[in-house]
Design a protein around this motif. Structure first.
Motif, mmCIF file in Angstrom:
data_model
loop_
_atom_site.group_PDB
_atom_site.id
_atom_site.type_symbol
_atom_site.label_atom_id
_atom_site.label_comp_id
_atom_site.label_asym_id
_atom_site.label_seq_id
_atom_site.Cartn_x
_atom_site.Cartn_y
_atom_site.Cartn_z
ATOM 1 N N VAL A 89 0.845 -1.204 0.000
ATOM 2 C CA VAL A 89 0.000 0.000 0.000
ATOM 3 C C VAL A 89 0.879 1.253 0.000
ATOM 4 C CG1 VAL A 89 -1.814 1.296 1.184
ATOM 5 C CG2 VAL A 89 -1.855 -1.210 1.213
ATOM 6 N N VAL A 90 0.727 2.036 -1.072
ATOM 7 C CA VAL A 90 1.505 3.273 -1.250
ATOM 8 C C VAL A 90 0.552 4.446 -1.100
ATOM 9 C CG1 VAL A 90 2.965 4.582 -2.844
ATOM 10 C CG2 VAL A 90 2.984 2.069 -2.924
ATOM 11 N N CYS A 91 0.946 5.434 -0.307
ATOM 12 C CA CYS A 91 0.092 6.617 -0.116
ATOM 13 C C CYS A 91 0.750 7.842 -0.757
ATOM 14 C CB CYS A 91 -0.123 6.856 1.378
ATOM 15 S SG CYS A 91 -1.161 8.282 1.742
ATOM 16 N N ASP A 92 -0.023 8.616 -1.509
ATOM 17 C CA ASP A 92 0.490 9.867 -2.070
ATOM 18 C C ASP A 92 0.710 10.888 -0.972
ATOM 19 O OD1 ASP A 92 0.921 9.775 -4.820
ATOM 20 O OD2 ASP A 92 -1.189 10.125 -5.304
ATOM 21 N N MET A 93 1.844 11.589 -1.015
ATOM 22 C CA MET A 93 1.994 12.783 -0.172
ATOM 23 C C MET A 93 1.283 13.908 -0.923
ATOM 24 S SD MET A 93 5.726 12.656 1.606
ATOM 25 C CE MET A 93 5.224 13.929 2.775
ATOM 26 N N PRO A 94 0.322 14.585 -0.276
ATOM 27 C CA PRO A 94 -0.466 15.582 -1.006
ATOM 28 C C PRO A 94 0.305 16.873 -1.259
ATOM 29 C CG PRO A 94 -1.163 15.507 1.271
ATOM 30 C CD PRO A 94 -0.133 14.414 1.126
ATOM 31 N N PHE A 95 -0.225 17.661 -2.194
ATOM 32 C CA PHE A 95 0.367 18.955 -2.543
ATOM 33 C C PHE A 95 0.545 19.821 -1.291
ATOM 34 C CE2 PHE A 95 -0.362 23.444 -3.782
ATOM 35 C CZ PHE A 95 0.814 23.627 -4.490
ATOM 36 N N GLY A 96 1.741 20.385 -1.156
ATOM 37 C CA GLY A 96 2.023 21.282 -0.037
ATOM 38 C C GLY A 96 2.634 20.595 1.160
ATOM 39 N N SER A 97 2.655 19.246 1.154
ATOM 40 C CA SER A 97 3.146 18.535 2.342
ATOM 41 C C SER A 97 4.640 18.231 2.257
ATOM 42 C CB SER A 97 2.358 17.242 2.560
ATOM 43 O OG SER A 97 2.620 16.304 1.535
ATOM 44 N N TYR A 98 5.259 18.469 1.077
ATOM 45 C CA TYR A 98 6.693 18.154 0.948
ATOM 46 C C TYR A 98 7.447 19.149 0.067
ATOM 47 C CZ TYR A 98 5.125 16.083 -3.493
ATOM 48 O OH TYR A 98 4.583 15.887 -4.732
#
Ligand code: KIV
Length: 272
Positions: A89-98
């Motif tokens: 299970v891979v989770c996207d890091m959302p815009f603005g979090s990195y």
């Protein structure tokens, strides 16, 4: 019924994905955003489940992936993880979090891993975010890269058209793919680029390349709602629809409405 035999029922690891590339075995990846769908996707033999920030579009109805938050991604990823036995299970890091800096990136990455219990994270971009990618990897968190059409940059691109058709952009993409692989990313998603460029990256880069709208690669990913035909309005050339769930669900719900209104439901057997 399609033959979706799972050759190896053990939990999929990033190491196994590397082996699959080396052995020429293709990787099947799909998105999921909730427990029930994740159970079905996992049970059907998908190797990697992506809790994509496309949840912003298909679950929340936003025009872009930009509005979704870390809290919302954690909610979706937690729900998916509860439904999965085998898939990675891979989770996207959302815009603005990195994008701000490596320090904020690693803080958010650790929070997502701790709270969502997912196996890995995906970040969009190449050289611009390489320090953040290295910092997250150094913390022991597996990272999947994402190059080509990167939807978090839609306001810079101005269009969802095919990327890297010109030589300069294609060369930068190849350079970025090498940087991500050398940094230690376990896989790279290539979105909506010419098939010949995908073929070159697959050949030059040792890590698995997962395509979406990029022609043949080491694996493929699609957005679940699109491939199930739940989303009637989205028909890009690269999308293959495996079902017409929009019609199936509309018919079923329409029948229910009709049965309630005609007093056919509930009948004598459907009550206590
Ligand atoms: O968010 C998503 O669904 C994705 C895929 C399109 C690769 O990033």
């Amino acid at each position: 019924m399609a033959g979706y035999l799972v050759e190896d029922a053990r939990k999929v690891t990033t190491h196994r994905l590397t082996e699959m590339k080396q052995q020429g075995k293709k990787i099947a990846m799909l998105t999921a955003y909730d427990y029930t769908m994740a159970q079905i996707v996992d049970g059907a033999g998908v190797d990697v489940i992506l809790v994509g920030d496309s949840a912003s579009n298909v679950m929340a109805g936003n025009m872009t992936t930009l509005p979704i938050t870390v809290d919302q991604m954690i909610y979706h990823a937690k729900s998916v993880v509860r439904g999965v036995k085998r898939a990675l299970v891979v989770c996207d890091m959302p815009f603005g979090s990195y994008q701000v800096n490596a320090s904020e990136g690693i803080t958010n990455a650790i929070r997502i891993m701790k709270e969502a219990h997912c196996d890995a994270l995906k970040l969009e971009g190449g050289e611009e975010i390489i320090e953040t990618v290295r910092t997250i990897l150094a913390a022991g968190i597996p990272v999947c890269g994402h190059l080509g059409l990167t939807p978090q940059s839609i306001n810079k691109f101005g269009t969802y058209a095919v990327r890297a058709k010109e030589e300069a952009e294609a060369e930068k993409l190849v350079h970025d793919a090498h940087l991500l692989a050398d940094a230690g990313c376990f896989a790279i998603v290539l979105e909506k680029i010419p098939a010949a460029l995908t073929e070159r990256v697959c050949r030059e880069v040792a890590v698995p390349i997962i395509g979406i709208g990029g022609g043949p690669a080491d694996g493929q990913v699609l957005v679940l709602h699109d491939m199930l035909g739940m989303n009637k309005g989205f028909s890009p050339k690269f999308l293959r629809r495996y079902a017409d769930l929009h019609s199936v669900m509309t018919d079923a719900i329409g029948q229910y409405v009709s049965d309630v209104k005609s007093c056919d439901f509930p009948n004598a057997e459907e009550q206590y």
